[in-house]
Design a protein around this motif. Structure first.
Motif, PDB file in Angstrom:
ATOM      1  N   VAL A 185       0.786  -1.112   0.223  1.00 22.31           N
ATOM      2  CA  VAL A 185      -0.020  -0.226   0.246  1.00 22.31           C
ATOM      3  C   VAL A 185       0.694   1.159   0.177  1.00 22.31           C
ATOM      4  O   VAL A 185       1.574   1.139   0.690  1.00 22.31           O
ATOM      5  N   GLY A 186       1.327   2.052  -0.868  1.00 19.60           N
ATOM      6  CA  GLY A 186       1.694   3.425  -1.056  1.00 19.60           C
ATOM      7  C   GLY A 186      -0.252   4.368  -1.170  1.00 19.60           C
ATOM      8  O   GLY A 186      -0.526   4.327  -1.759  1.00 19.60           O
ATOM      9  N   THR A 187       1.206   5.303  -0.601  1.00 20.17           N
ATOM     10  CA  THR A 187       0.030   6.671  -0.308  1.00 20.17           C
ATOM     11  C   THR A 187       1.030   7.603  -0.570  1.00 20.17           C
ATOM     12  O   THR A 187       1.797   7.834  -0.796  1.00 20.17           O
ATOM     13  N   MET A 188      -0.207   9.111  -1.476  1.00 26.02           N
ATOM     14  CA  MET A 188       0.868  10.054  -2.026  1.00 26.02           C
ATOM     15  C   MET A 188       0.056  10.912  -2.443  1.00 26.02           C
ATOM     16  O   MET A 188      -1.375  11.178  -1.893  1.00 26.02           O
ATOM     17  N   ASN A 189       0.893  12.618  -1.847  1.00 22.78           N
ATOM     18  CA  ASN A 189      -0.096  13.821  -2.644  1.00 22.78           C
ATOM     19  C   ASN A 189       0.079  14.250  -3.743  1.00 22.78           C
ATOM     20  O   ASN A 189       1.250  15.042  -3.798  1.00 22.78           O
ATOM     21  N   PRO A 190      -0.468  13.802  -4.921  1.00 23.59           N
ATOM     22  CA  PRO A 190       0.027  15.001  -6.383  1.00 23.59           C
ATOM     23  C   PRO A 190       0.483  15.668  -6.059  1.00 23.59           C
ATOM     24  O   PRO A 190       1.279  16.612  -7.140  1.00 23.59           O
ATOM     25  N   GLU A 191       0.694  16.628  -5.298  1.00 23.30           N
ATOM     26  CA  GLU A 191       0.674  18.138  -5.669  1.00 23.30           C
ATOM     27  C   GLU A 191       2.503  18.283  -5.337  1.00 23.30           C
ATOM     28  O   GLU A 191       2.704  19.528  -5.047  1.00 23.30           O
ATOM     29  N   GLU A 192       2.981  17.293  -4.577  1.00 19.46           N
ATOM     30  CA  GLU A 192       4.215  16.806  -4.202  1.00 19.46           C
ATOM     31  C   GLU A 192       5.030  16.342  -5.559  1.00 19.46           C
ATOM     32  O   GLU A 192       5.435  15.985  -4.954  1.00 19.46           O
ATOM     33  N   GLY A 193       4.184  16.114  -6.584  1.00 15.93           N
ATOM     34  CA  GLY A 193       5.414  15.551  -7.481  1.00 15.93           C
ATOM     35  C   GLY A 193       4.380  14.147  -7.718  1.00 15.93           C
ATOM     36  O   GLY A 193       3.830  13.279  -6.869  1.00 15.93           O
ATOM     37  N   GLU A 194       4.646  13.263  -9.015  1.00 17.69           N
ATOM     38  CA  GLU A 194       4.192  11.944  -9.398  1.00 17.69           C
ATOM     39  C   GLU A 194       4.896  10.917  -9.279  1.00 17.69           C
ATOM     40  O   GLU A 194       6.062  11.506  -9.563  1.00 17.69           O
ATOM     41  N   ARG A 529      12.415  13.369 -13.953  1.00 23.68           N
ATOM     42  CA  ARG A 529      13.817  13.250 -13.387  1.00 23.68           C
ATOM     43  C   ARG A 529      13.559  13.921 -11.546  1.00 23.68           C
ATOM     44  O   ARG A 529      14.013  14.186 -11.031  1.00 23.68           O
ATOM     45  N   ARG A 530      12.096  14.013 -11.210  1.00 27.18           N
ATOM     46  CA  ARG A 530      11.706  14.459 -10.491  1.00 27.18           C
ATOM     47  C   ARG A 530      12.408  16.090 -10.164  1.00 27.18           C
ATOM     48  O   ARG A 530      12.575  15.399  -8.628  1.00 27.18           O
ATOM     49  N   ASP A 531      12.711  17.138 -10.725  1.00 30.75           N
ATOM     50  CA  ASP A 531      12.509  17.797 -10.785  1.00 30.75           C
ATOM     51  C   ASP A 531      12.004  18.979  -9.569  1.00 30.75           C
ATOM     52  O   ASP A 531      10.522  18.974  -9.547  1.00 30.75           O
ATOM     53  N   LYS A 532      11.692  19.782  -9.373  1.00 33.04           N
ATOM     54  CA  LYS A 532      11.424  21.192  -9.282  1.00 33.04           C
ATOM     55  C   LYS A 532      10.954  21.490 -10.238  1.00 33.04           C
ATOM     56  O   LYS A 532      12.327  22.227 -10.767  1.00 33.04           O
ATOM     57  N   VAL A 533      10.306  22.446 -10.458  1.00 33.24           N
ATOM     58  CA  VAL A 533      10.217  23.324 -11.614  1.00 33.24           C
ATOM     59  C   VAL A 533       9.059  25.069 -11.648  1.00 33.24           C
ATOM     60  O   VAL A 533       8.496  25.108 -10.437  1.00 33.24           O
ATOM     61  N   GLY A 534       9.361  25.873 -11.741  1.00 34.42           N
ATOM     62  CA  GLY A 534       9.142  27.145 -12.152  1.00 34.42           C
ATOM     63  C   GLY A 534       8.886  28.180 -13.309  1.00 34.42           C
ATOM     64  O   GLY A 534       9.548  27.075 -14.421  1.00 34.42           O
ATOM     65  N   PRO A 549       8.024  27.934  -8.006  1.00 31.54           N
ATOM     66  CA  PRO A 549       8.893  26.538  -8.178  1.00 31.54           C
ATOM     67  C   PRO A 549       8.138  25.866  -6.923  1.00 31.54           C
ATOM     68  O   PRO A 549       7.798  26.390  -5.991  1.00 31.54           O
ATOM     69  N   THR A 550       7.575  24.397  -7.560  1.00 31.42           N
ATOM     70  CA  THR A 550       6.672  23.554  -6.958  1.00 31.42           C
ATOM     71  C   THR A 550       7.442  21.657  -7.655  1.00 31.42           C
ATOM     72  O   THR A 550       8.273  21.996  -8.847  1.00 31.42           O
ATOM     73  N   ASN A 551       6.436  21.160  -6.457  1.00 26.33           N
ATOM     74  CA  ASN A 551       7.323  19.280  -7.163  1.00 26.33           C
ATOM     75  C   ASN A 551       5.759  18.970  -8.614  1.00 26.33           C
ATOM     76  O   ASN A 551       5.946  17.865  -8.774  1.00 26.33           O
ATOM     77  N   SER A 552       4.687  20.152  -8.507  1.00 27.40           N
ATOM     78  CA  SER A 552       3.762  18.866  -9.059  1.00 27.40           C
ATOM     79  C   SER A 552       4.115  20.028 -10.758  1.00 27.40           C
ATOM     80  O   SER A 552       3.777  21.590 -11.658  1.00 27.40           O
ATOM     81  N   VAL A 553       4.624  19.173 -11.267  1.00 28.11           N
ATOM     82  CA  VAL A 553       4.752  19.662 -12.789  1.00 28.11           C
ATOM     83  C   VAL A 553       3.722  20.130 -13.416  1.00 28.11           C
ATOM     84  O   VAL A 553       3.866  20.924 -14.998  1.00 28.11           O
ATOM     85  N   ASP A 554       3.051  19.019 -13.066  1.00 23.50           N
ATOM     86  CA  ASP A 554       1.159  19.488 -14.319  1.00 23.50           C
ATOM     87  C   ASP A 554       0.416  20.435 -14.153  1.00 23.50           C
ATOM     88  O   ASP A 554      -0.075  21.409 -14.925  1.00 23.50           O
ATOM     89  N   ALA A 555       1.281  21.552 -12.869  1.00 22.89           N
ATOM     90  CA  ALA A 555       0.906  22.838 -12.647  1.00 22.89           C
ATOM     91  C   ALA A 555       0.946  23.530 -13.735  1.00 22.89           C
ATOM     92  O   ALA A 555       0.877  24.460 -14.274  1.00 22.89           O
ATOM     93  N   ALA A 556       2.254  23.360 -13.859  1.00 24.78           N
ATOM     94  CA  ALA A 556       3.211  24.074 -14.230  1.00 24.78           C
ATOM     95  C   ALA A 556       3.008  24.103 -16.322  1.00 24.78           C
ATOM     96  O   ALA A 556       2.169  25.175 -16.866  1.00 24.78           O
ATOM     97  N   ALA A 557       2.323  22.587 -16.558  1.00 20.30           N
ATOM     98  CA  ALA A 557       1.473  22.617 -17.391  1.00 20.30           C
ATOM     99  C   ALA A 557      -0.032  23.429 -18.374  1.00 20.30           C
ATOM    100  O   ALA A 557      -0.575  23.918 -18.769  1.00 20.30           O
ATOM    101  N   ALA A 558      -0.616  23.562 -15.916  1.00 23.37           N
ATOM    102  CA  ALA A 558      -1.401  24.199 -16.671  1.00 23.37           C
ATOM    103  C   ALA A 558      -1.620  25.636 -16.982  1.00 23.37           C
ATOM    104  O   ALA A 558      -2.764  26.520 -17.347  1.00 23.37           O
ATOM    105  N   ARG A 559      -0.617  26.060 -15.916  1.00 20.75           N
ATOM    106  CA  ARG A 559       0.063  27.432 -15.816  1.00 20.75           C
ATOM    107  C   ARG A 559       0.078  27.719 -17.666  1.00 20.75           C
ATOM    108  O   ARG A 559      -0.387  29.121 -18.219  1.00 20.75           O
ATOM    109  N   LEU A 560       1.064  27.115 -18.804  1.00 19.28           N
ATOM    110  CA  LEU A 560       1.230  27.859 -19.987  1.00 19.28           C
ATOM    111  C   LEU A 560       0.001  27.552 -20.834  1.00 19.28           C
ATOM    112  O   LEU A 560       0.099  28.377 -22.126  1.00 19.28           O
ATOM    113  N   ARG A 561      -0.807  26.849 -20.321  1.00 17.17           N
ATOM    114  CA  ARG A 561      -2.119  26.635 -21.428  1.00 17.17           C
ATOM    115  C   ARG A 561      -3.024  27.806 -21.159  1.00 17.17           C
ATOM    116  O   ARG A 561      -3.588  28.312 -22.340  1.00 17.17           O
TER     117      ARG A 561
END
Length: 678
Positions: A185-194, A529-534, A549-561
């Motif tokens: 069983v693994g748990t995760m918060n997607p905001e901290e990276g996928e 590569r588990r980077d933090k992005v901004g 800067p955040t660990n959620s790269v999908d948030a970066a993709a959303a901002r670019l939209r």
């Protein structure tokens, strides 16, 4: 330590409880990945499960908890009926509760799979194996909180063990194989990276949990939690009978599981649904089949029915339908209904021939759902990441959406070339740049630098002095000067700060589409590569931090939209704003090294001081060079006549300069060193 919060007392989270109970009936399903925001009782539910698992018969003194009725090649054995030691009688046994073993994020490989027993090696001079957490979790639950933050090579090890039911250790002269069958069983918060898609697929089921927005439900959650904190033992006692009933149902479903049949029509239904979702490989079909079989066993049926398949699909497919790291996990209801209809059509069609498929996977598993589970909650994990657009951004419509969506034309993307920070860092675990780390491969031994004992180096240093020290008998005589430390080298994740020119000179639709496509490709690379992005953008009069800067790269993709283009080009302000972001992050996380990626055509037509825009831009670039910021300038200039302004900026930054098309790893081989060697 007080009593654990009872499983039956958990409010809501029906999908999560169903997935855990099904895996308890048949751990071969492959475990559960629990995705959810913080404060949603993920860990509470998982820890409560252990109390429901039936007690185990184990071989007395066996460090691996072997079953006395099963013949096994155990390092502490042989054990079991029919073994050479006991050819005609049952091995002695004792009973103990099933264990819940927690794997901390900072665990080392030695802690996970075991290692040489240093005490016996140094005192007795013998090679002996010291079991790790995989051995302790055998026949129990292995729980990994924040599994997305666990080092990738550790995730690979535990998922391999979960799939094969055995752990293999080959290190430091030790060669051991032992049983390691557990509910993962693994748990995760997607905001901290996928998690990487390859790792997501290895979990049998996935569940998304969220705090309820229903006021009565939230009220009851708080009421029960406060009652538990006031009197843990009394609260647990009030729910003991409900938990005991669930425990009895788990045992009954396990006994019933072997007799449950999977009709050919339902098997074709499963294949049709998985084909409709275009999932990769055959693991999804197998997991759905096992989960459906377990669901039938849980509800007391002797045969898998359509309702079992639908429940299994909702739990087994959300994380497998993702075609891209930026696709939303979860199943849309319309998509699910279409797939179920295709599955129904397939269920009514007779098979074309007797030829069966080859065994496509080595995963074990069946599974079973909780008692008369309610209709599973939607596992869609779509988070509302839309952002308010800049009110001044009215010059041009938004750039084409960079992420692939049904309603938008995707920007061109490619396999991104690897950009690295030079030198050797000491940052967070990742897969981009070289780093000294507590995990990773051992590159040498040292008397001063390092982490953990380098056993072979220590023994080699001590061995030549044994006669002079008068050693007699087994073992070695060690002294402080003999000790050697392991110097390990692995990979680190970096802060990748994208600085994007969104001014009018970049606003041509074709060019901006290429730029956003390049950034998305680099974001995919950062995700893996588990980077933090901004993201910093500049246009008009000033620069803006589009994404801190955040660990959620999908948030970066959303901002670019929502990226707007047009106006003048405040290049100097963009570089200065990026410098301030990096300074702030250096204080927050001083060990994480930064890589700045500037995408521009090099033009500068606006400045806050009223001076020469280009001179101000070069001066700002020089400040970044003085800060020794590892940088890459991506020249986005287009057309037959090129001024080479981006190259001038790169020179002032002491950065590598690439053309936009050179970011593709498919066209350009090798690795770019982002700045001068440290």
């Amino acid at each position: 330590m007080g009593a654990r919060f009872p499983f039956s007392a958990v409010v809501g989270h029906d999908d999560l409880r169903t997935a855990l109970l099904l895996n308890a009936v048949h751990p071969g399903i492959g475990g559960v990945l629990v995705r959810g925001e913080k404060g949603t009782a993920k860990s509470t539910v998982v820890r409560a499960l252990a109390a429901l698992l039936p007690e185990l018969d184990v071989v007395p003194g066996c460090r691996f908890g072997c079953d006395p009725d099963v013949r096994t090649d155990c390092p502490d054995g042989p054990h079991g009926h029919g073994s050479e030691r006991h050819p005609s009688e049952r091995h002695p046994s004792e009973r103990r509760p099933a264990r819940l073993v927690e794997l901390p994020v900072g665990a080392t490989e030695d802690r996970l799979i075991g290692s040489l027993d240093l005490e016996r090696a140094l005192t007795e001079g013998v090679r002996a194996y010291q079991p790790g957490l995989l051995a302790a979790a055998h026949r129990g639950v292995l729980y990994v909180d924040e599994v997305n933050l666990l080092h990738d090579h550790l995730v690979d090890l535990l998922l391999d063990a979960a799939a094969m039911g055995r752990a293999h250790v080959e290190r430091e002269g030790v060669s051991v194989s032992h049983a390691a069958s557990f509910l993962l069983v693994g748990t995760m918060n997607p905001e901290e990276g996928e998690l990487r898609p390859q790792l997501l697929d290895r979990f049998g089921l996935t569940v998304a949990v969220r705090a309820s927005r229903d006021v009565p439900t939230r009220t009851e959650v708080v009421r029960r939690r406060l009652a538990y904190e006031a009197d843990p033992e009394g609260f647990a006692a009030r729910w003991a009978e409900a938990d005991a009933d669930l425990a009895r149902r788990i045992v009954a479903a396990r006994d019933r599981l072997k007799g449950v049949t999977l009709p050919d029509a339902e098997l074709r239904r499963i294949a049709g649904i998985c084909a409709a979702f275009e999932v990769d490989g055959m693991r999804a079909d197998l997991v759905v089949a096992r989960t459906a079989t377990a669901h039938a066993a849980w509800r007391g049926a002797e045969e898998v029915a359509e309702e079992d398949v639908e429940a299994a699909v909702r739990l087994a497919l959300p994380h497998r339908k993702r075609r891209d790291p930026f696709d939303e996990p979860g199943l849309e209801e319309d998509q699910l209904n279409d797939a179920l209809q295709q599955g129904a059509d397939a269920a009514q069609e007779p098979e074309d021939g007797p030829e069966g498929p080859e065994d496509p996977d080595d995963d074990g598993g069946g599974s079973s759902p909780p008692s008369d589970p309610p209709p599973p909650e939607s596992t869609s994990d779509a988070s509302d990441t839309s952002d308010a657009q800049n009110p001044n951004s009215t010059d041009h419509p938004p750039a084409p959406a960079p992420a692939s969506t049904p309603s938008s034309t995707p920007a061109p993307a490619f396999r991104a070339r690897l950009l690295q920070v030079p030198g050797v860092g000491e940052g967070a675990p990742g897969k981009r740049s070289r780093a000294r780390a507590r995990t990773g491969r051992v590159v040498r031994s040292s008397t001063m630098d390092g982490a953990g004992l380098h056993l072979l180096g220590t023994l080699a240093a001590a061995a030549p002095h044994q006669s002079a020290r008068g050693r007699s008998g087994p073992g070695l005589e060690l002294r402080g000067a003999d000790l050697r430390l392991s110097v390990r080298e692995g990979k680190e994740g970096n802060l990748v700060l994208f600085v994007v020119d969104a001014s009018g000179s970049m606003a041509a639709r074709q060019r901006m589409s290429a730029v956003t496509g390049a950034v998305i490709s680099l974001l995919r690379d950062a995700y893996q590569r588990r980077d933090k992005v901004g993201v910093v953008t500049f246009r008009g009069r000033e620069a803006h931090v589009a994404l801190p800067p955040t660990n959620s790269v999908d948030a970066a993709a959303a901002r670019l939209r929502d990226l707007r283009t047009g106006g003048r080009t405040p290049l100097a302000d963009g570089l200065l704003r990026a410098r301030r972001v990096l300074e702030t992050e250096r204080v927050r996380d001083p060990r994480r090294r930064a890589l700045l990626v500037l995408l521009t055509d090099g033009r500068a037509t606006a400045t806050g001081s009223g001076g020469d825009p280009m001179r101000d831009a070069l001066r700002a670039a020089g400040l970044l060079a003085a800060d020794r910021v590892a940088s890459v300038v991506v020249d986005c200039e287009h057309g037959p006549i090129r001024l080479g302004l981006a190259a001038r900026v790169a020179g002032a930054m002491e950065a590598a300069c690439l053309r936009l098309e050179e970011l593709s790893a498919d066209q350009v081989a090798g690795v770019v060193r982002a700045a001068r060697a440290a």
